[in-house]
Design a protein around this motif. Sequence first.
Motif, PDB file in Angstrom:
ATOM      1  N   VAL A   1       1.315  11.703   3.068  1.00 39.06           N
ATOM      2  CA  VAL A   1       1.868  12.233   1.818  1.00 39.06           C
ATOM      3  C   VAL A   1       3.046  11.346   1.448  1.00 39.06           C
ATOM      4  O   VAL A   1       4.042  11.286   2.185  1.00 39.06           O
ATOM      5  CB  VAL A   1       2.307  13.703   2.000  1.00 39.06           C
TER       6      VAL A   1
ATOM      7  N   LEU B   1       1.049  13.363  -2.728  1.00 40.24           N
ATOM      8  CA  LEU B   1       2.180  12.623  -3.297  1.00 40.24           C
ATOM      9  C   LEU B   1       3.509  13.338  -3.117  1.00 40.24           C
ATOM     10  O   LEU B   1       4.569  12.745  -3.333  1.00 40.24           O
ATOM     11  CB  LEU B   1       1.952  12.416  -4.816  1.00 40.24           C
TER      12      LEU B   1
ATOM     13  N   PHE C   1       5.385   9.336   4.307  1.00 41.13           N
ATOM     14  CA  PHE C   1       4.711   8.320   5.131  1.00 41.13           C
ATOM     15  C   PHE C   1       5.378   6.950   5.006  1.00 41.13           C
ATOM     16  O   PHE C   1       5.336   6.133   5.929  1.00 41.13           O
ATOM     17  CB  PHE C   1       3.243   8.250   4.679  1.00 41.13           C
TER      18      PHE C   1
END
Length: 205
Positions: free
Chosen positions: A61, A87, A42
């Motif tokens: 993410v 993540l 992102f």
Amino acid sequence: MGFYGDHVLPRCVNLACASKIAHEQRARVCAGLAGEVVEIGFGSGHNVAHYPRAVTSVSAVEPADVAWELAAKRVRATATPVRRAGLDGQSLPFEDDRFDAALSTWTMCTIPDLRAALAELRRVLKPGGELHFVEHGLAPDGKVQHWQHRLNPIQQRVFGGCHLDRPIVDSIRAAGFEVREVDEYYERLSPKFLGANALGVAVSP
Ligand SMILES: C[S@@+](CC[C@H](N)C(=O)[O-])C[C@H]1O[C@@H](n2cnc3c(N)ncnc32)[C@H](O)[C@@H]1O
């Protein structure tokens, strides 16, 4: 990752990814997105302004905390609900068949295990779900490829693991996606070794 990777690099990427030329491509790649969307890598949220109204939520993410902090203003300014939901694109914390669409812009160059990330996108996309992508990668011309291979180690060191010479469209196909449309071109004003872009839509069967 250390100070450079954690603090300096995300700020450099934020600036480098803000160009008018990049935004023209963001507008193209985001067109047609709808429903629940997962966006891998992102970054600092440069795509947010281009989400169509039909997008009902975005699960972002992104591993870099600083990038997410830089995104805050853009996330606040949109009516689309956006939350940082993961993540690591290589291991997505979502159930199977959860999303209508996925978005990746200049991220597949950097994820260490691209094959794992694409398998995860296949898993979390509903059958028929679309992957919208714009990525730089292996150029079509041998001479440019030669320089991409030569410069790759430097690029990876300076830009947080970014590969210049990944065959992105082939990798998307190898993961089982059907590439429905793709435009391959050299980005204006960018050196060819860095700007061999592929912009398109692939469908998870
Ligand atoms: C060149 S930046 C692009 C950022 C953003 N997509 C854009 O278009 O502005 C690559 C992004 O991939 C992210 N990234 C690196 N490794 C990742 C991983 N394993 N999973 C998800 N994102 C990752 C980086 O933190 C960075 O934000």
